[in-house]
Write an enzyme that holds these catalytic residues in place. Structure first.
Site, mmCIF file in Angstrom:
data_model
loop_
_atom_site.group_PDB
_atom_site.id
_atom_site.type_symbol
_atom_site.label_atom_id
_atom_site.label_comp_id
_atom_site.label_asym_id
_atom_site.label_seq_id
_atom_site.Cartn_x
_atom_site.Cartn_y
_atom_site.Cartn_z
ATOM 1 N N HIS A 190 -28.959 -67.697 -6.078
ATOM 2 C CA HIS A 190 -28.524 -67.584 -4.710
ATOM 3 C C HIS A 190 -29.368 -67.874 -3.646
ATOM 4 O O HIS A 190 -28.883 -68.175 -2.491
ATOM 5 C CB HIS A 190 -28.111 -65.873 -4.644
ATOM 6 C CG HIS A 190 -26.871 -65.592 -5.377
ATOM 7 N ND1 HIS A 190 -25.513 -66.380 -5.457
ATOM 8 C CD2 HIS A 190 -26.517 -64.532 -6.206
ATOM 9 C CE1 HIS A 190 -24.784 -65.893 -6.421
ATOM 10 N NE2 HIS A 190 -25.249 -64.486 -6.429
ATOM 11 N N ARG A 297 -12.728 -74.965 -6.912
ATOM 12 C CA ARG A 297 -12.794 -74.270 -8.188
ATOM 13 C C ARG A 297 -12.222 -72.982 -8.030
ATOM 14 O O ARG A 297 -13.003 -71.955 -7.771
ATOM 15 C CB ARG A 297 -14.412 -74.266 -8.469
ATOM 16 C CG ARG A 297 -15.156 -75.622 -8.986
ATOM 17 C CD ARG A 297 -16.304 -75.260 -9.467
ATOM 18 N NE ARG A 297 -17.073 -76.574 -10.194
ATOM 19 C CZ ARG A 297 -17.910 -77.386 -9.644
ATOM 20 N NH1 ARG A 297 -18.076 -76.979 -8.322
ATOM 21 N NH2 ARG A 297 -18.364 -78.379 -10.406
ATOM 22 N N ARG A 333 -7.871 -76.977 -8.365
ATOM 23 C CA ARG A 333 -7.848 -77.141 -9.561
ATOM 24 C C ARG A 333 -7.772 -75.877 -10.487
ATOM 25 O O ARG A 333 -8.070 -74.766 -10.163
ATOM 26 C CB ARG A 333 -9.446 -77.648 -10.119
ATOM 27 C CG ARG A 333 -9.587 -77.621 -11.764
ATOM 28 C CD ARG A 333 -10.990 -77.960 -12.221
ATOM 29 N NE ARG A 333 -11.859 -76.867 -12.043
ATOM 30 C CZ ARG A 333 -13.047 -77.254 -12.159
ATOM 31 N NH1 ARG A 333 -13.413 -78.253 -12.705
ATOM 32 N NH2 ARG A 333 -13.839 -75.896 -12.188
ATOM 33 N N GLU A 432 -12.606 -85.792 -17.954
ATOM 34 C CA GLU A 432 -13.981 -85.307 -18.514
ATOM 35 C C GLU A 432 -14.123 -85.150 -19.815
ATOM 36 O O GLU A 432 -15.093 -84.736 -20.431
ATOM 37 C CB GLU A 432 -14.149 -84.097 -17.841
ATOM 38 C CG GLU A 432 -13.093 -83.167 -17.787
ATOM 39 C CD GLU A 432 -13.286 -81.626 -16.877
ATOM 40 O OE1 GLU A 432 -14.571 -81.509 -16.415
ATOM 41 O OE2 GLU A 432 -12.351 -80.877 -16.713
ATOM 42 N N ASN A 455 -19.823 -84.188 -14.698
ATOM 43 C CA ASN A 455 -20.721 -82.937 -15.377
ATOM 44 C C ASN A 455 -20.221 -82.646 -16.803
ATOM 45 O O ASN A 455 -21.216 -82.387 -17.824
ATOM 46 C CB ASN A 455 -20.462 -81.650 -14.626
ATOM 47 C CG ASN A 455 -20.838 -81.881 -13.094
ATOM 48 O OD1 ASN A 455 -21.644 -82.567 -12.727
ATOM 49 N ND2 ASN A 455 -20.371 -80.817 -12.384
ATOM 50 N N ASP A 456 -19.130 -82.734 -16.988
ATOM 51 C CA ASP A 456 -18.584 -82.548 -18.297
ATOM 52 C C ASP A 456 -18.523 -83.843 -19.187
ATOM 53 O O ASP A 456 -18.893 -84.033 -20.452
ATOM 54 C CB ASP A 456 -17.248 -81.871 -18.696
ATOM 55 C CG ASP A 456 -17.343 -80.446 -18.267
ATOM 56 O OD1 ASP A 456 -18.294 -79.633 -19.040
ATOM 57 O OD2 ASP A 456 -16.552 -79.714 -17.597
ATOM 58 N N CYS A 503 -15.697 -85.628 -8.930
ATOM 59 C CA CYS A 503 -16.143 -84.441 -8.425
ATOM 60 C C CYS A 503 -17.276 -83.778 -9.194
ATOM 61 O O CYS A 503 -17.555 -82.669 -8.803
ATOM 62 C CB CYS A 503 -15.055 -83.748 -8.119
ATOM 63 S SG CYS A 503 -14.197 -83.290 -10.005
#
Ligand code: PEP
Ligand code: MG
Length: 583
Positions: A190, A297, A333, A432, A455-456, A503
């Site tokens: 964070h 997301r 999504r 993905e 990413n996946d 993305c």
């Protein structure tokens, strides 16, 4: 002396160090007589009430200064304060052990932190800093200790700390903090995320900064490279002063691009969109010049709370986003749970291979009652702007059709209710999973768009767990296998006249951007902060050059060769970027 860490927020800061004391409290153990136990419980309750009002004050201050998105972090803190398990354990402990509440509370706190630290779940691990932050605040109130704060700094400094909690970062006197460095923390903590949105340079994970640096030491921090130099010589100082002014000048150039198109010198236009997790991020994406939301997301609406969000609550969240952003497309999504994102309120059994398990669309198709609530909310919001719906983790045509069937049922239910929605809402599939990538010619006939989730896709095609740092060296966006899959997906989409976006994190990196642009990608969706630099990159190259670059890249046999080649080409095509970023 040079210390190397993790770049958390770009830019150069030069100035005096201020060592921010974040030592743990020393708590003496006092025995408490049985008849005084109720008094200890009252002290504990008072400390909870005081802590709560402090957090609410900070939340209000942050909402005013930084927007409500950053204030959201403190909702998690408020939840910790209300956690019945923690409170009851403290009260039980008091009764059983008959020791002062500070001691009992510190023990319970440590126990929870240890339990979370052992969990194999990145999201829960991140919650440790929330528990720790609130816990320290409660202890400070119990001990009547002085409130530490970075809000009263009298001169401009670079803050050096073991760690900074979100509340430290948020209450920092921004005019007087030129940058900060910490011993611990990662790129996605964070604190790092806040530093980025405050746009002050920061380096985290330096390990020994607090041990090696004293207040008043002269420091250079380079948040782009992730280095800190202590008491530099004249030549080094000069070099970094030049780098600093270059960076400031470059940032100004980028700001001026906000309303420009993402178009190459020879007129090839693409769309630069943003990835968001919360409706509150909308201000930031507008100020960075996003032309759409390529990935909303939605799982974050389901997190940090008890129970599932209702249809109305989700409808309000989606509506808020499209109303503010009505000129542009918003790709929502559907719920992508599992992998490294879990919810405590849903009883998903522990699995050996969560990334290959009951996640995303698989979970939603098994729980149509939960899935339809979300689909109805998205459909109802589609009246207010250009909302598109996208399914994650589609493995092939069969699964895609099942998802579309549930969407049709949700539409039917809304029609029966006479609720309004866009009958022709566009439907997209995330590509993905390798099986989807290899059958994308078939999938392209059944959807309105594709968005490649690298990413996946990288983790599945290379068999490299995306969160395991031991094999991170194998996780390569430029592996020839990944590049071939991306090329095939783009071509299959174009053959069926649908647009293709990407993305994953890869979309926000200029050197990969050159390849993707050359392969003909239509839409790049990334974190808001990455947009200006990508726009600059695209506006400073020719489509004809990057097409050649992409052709060449596809002939190279290893990631290393691809990386070397694109880094060199990026330096040649856009020398201004080379001076700012180090590759
Ligand atoms: C992806 O997999 O590339 C993606 C964008 O989705 P997530 O990171 O949420 O899995
Ligand atoms: Mg994904």
């Amino acid at each position: 002396m040079m210390l190397r860490g993790i770049p958390a927020s770009p830019g150069v800061a030069i100035g005096k160090a201020f060592l921010f004391d974040t030592r743990r409290f020393t708590i003496s153990i006092k025995r408490i007589k049985e008849d005084l136990i109720p008094k200890e419980i009252v002290r504990f309750e008072e400390a909870l009430i005081k802590t709560r009002s402090e957090i609410i004050d900070i939340q209000e201050k942050i909402t005013k200064e930084m927007g409500s998105h950053h204030a959201e972090i403190f909702n998690a803190h408020l939840l910790v304060l209300e956690d019945r398990m923690i409170i009851e354990e403290v009260i039980d402990g008091l009764k059983k052990e008959r020791k002062c509440v500070e001691h009992i509370f510190a023990k319970v706190l440590d126990k929870y932190i240890n339990v979370f630290a052992k969990m194999n779940d990145e999201y829960l691990k991140e919650r440790i800093s929330d528990i720790d932050d609130v816990g320290k605040r409660i202890l400070r109130n119990l001990l009547g200790a002085e409130k530490r704060s970075l809000s009263e700094l009298k001169q401009k400094v670079i803050v050096v700390a073991y760690d900074l909690s979100p509340s430290d970062t948020a209450t920092m006197h921004r005019k007087n903090v030129m940058g900060f460095i910490t011993d611990i923390g990662g790129r996605t903590s964070h604190t790092a995320i806040m530093a980025k949105s405050l746009e002050i340079p920061a380096v985290v994970g330096l390990e020994k900064a607090t041990a090696r640096i004293k207040t008043e030491d002269m420091l250079i921090i380079d948040g782009t490279e992730g280095v800190t130099i202590v008491n530099p010589d004249k030549a080094t100082l000069k070099k970094y002063q030049a780098r600093q002014s270059q960076f400031v000048r470059f940032e100004k150039t980028l700001v001026n691009l906000k309303n420009e198109r993402a178009e190459t010198i020879d007129g090839h236009r693409v769309e630069l969109a943003a990835n968001i997790e919360l409706p509150e991020e909308i201000d930031s994406i507008i100020s960075h010049g996003a032309e759409g939301i390529g990935l909303y997301r939605t799982e974050f609406l389901y997190m940090n709370r008890q129970g599932l969000p209702s249809e109305d609550e989700q409808f309000e969240a989606y509506k808020k986003v499209v109303v503010r952003f009505s000129k542009y497309p918003v790709v929502v999504r559907t719920l992508d749970l599992g992998g490294d994102k879990f919810l405590s309120q849903l009883e998903v059994p522990h699995e050996m291979n969560p990334f290959l398990g009951w996640r995303a669309i698989r979970f939603c198709l098994a729980k149509p009652e939960i899935f339809k609530v979300q689909l109805r909310a998205i459909l109802r919001a589609s009246v207010y702007g250009d909302i598109k719906v996208m399914f994650p983790m589609i493995s092939g045509v069969g699964e895609l059709r099942q998802a579309i069937d549930v969407l049709d049922e949700a539409k039917k239910e809304l029609r029966a209710r006479k609720a309004k929605f866009n009958e022709n809402i566009e439907v997209g599939a995330m590509i993905e999973i390798p099986s989807a990538a290899l059958t994308c010619d078939l999938l392209a006939k059944e959807v309105d768009f594709f968005s490649i989730g690298t990413n996946d896709l990288i983790q599945y095609s290379l068999a490299v767990d995306r969160v395991n740092e031991k094999i991170a060296y194998l996780y390569s966006p430029t592996h020839p296998a990944v590049l071939r899959l991306i090329k095939n997906i783009i071509n299959a989409g174009h053959k069926e006249k649908i647009w293709v976006g990407l993305c994953g994190e890869m979309a926000g990196e200029p050197r990969f951007g050159l390849i993707l642009l050359g392969l003909g990608l239509d839409e790049f969706s990334m974190s808001a902060q990455a947009i200006p630099e990508m726009k600059y990159t695209i506006r400073n190259v020719r489509f004809s050059d990057v097409k050649k670059l992409a052709e060449k890249v596809l002939t190279l046999p290893t990631s290393e060769e691809v990386d070397r080649f694109v880094n060199r080409r990026l330096d040649e095509l856009i020398p201004a970027l080379k001076k700012i970023r180090k590759k």
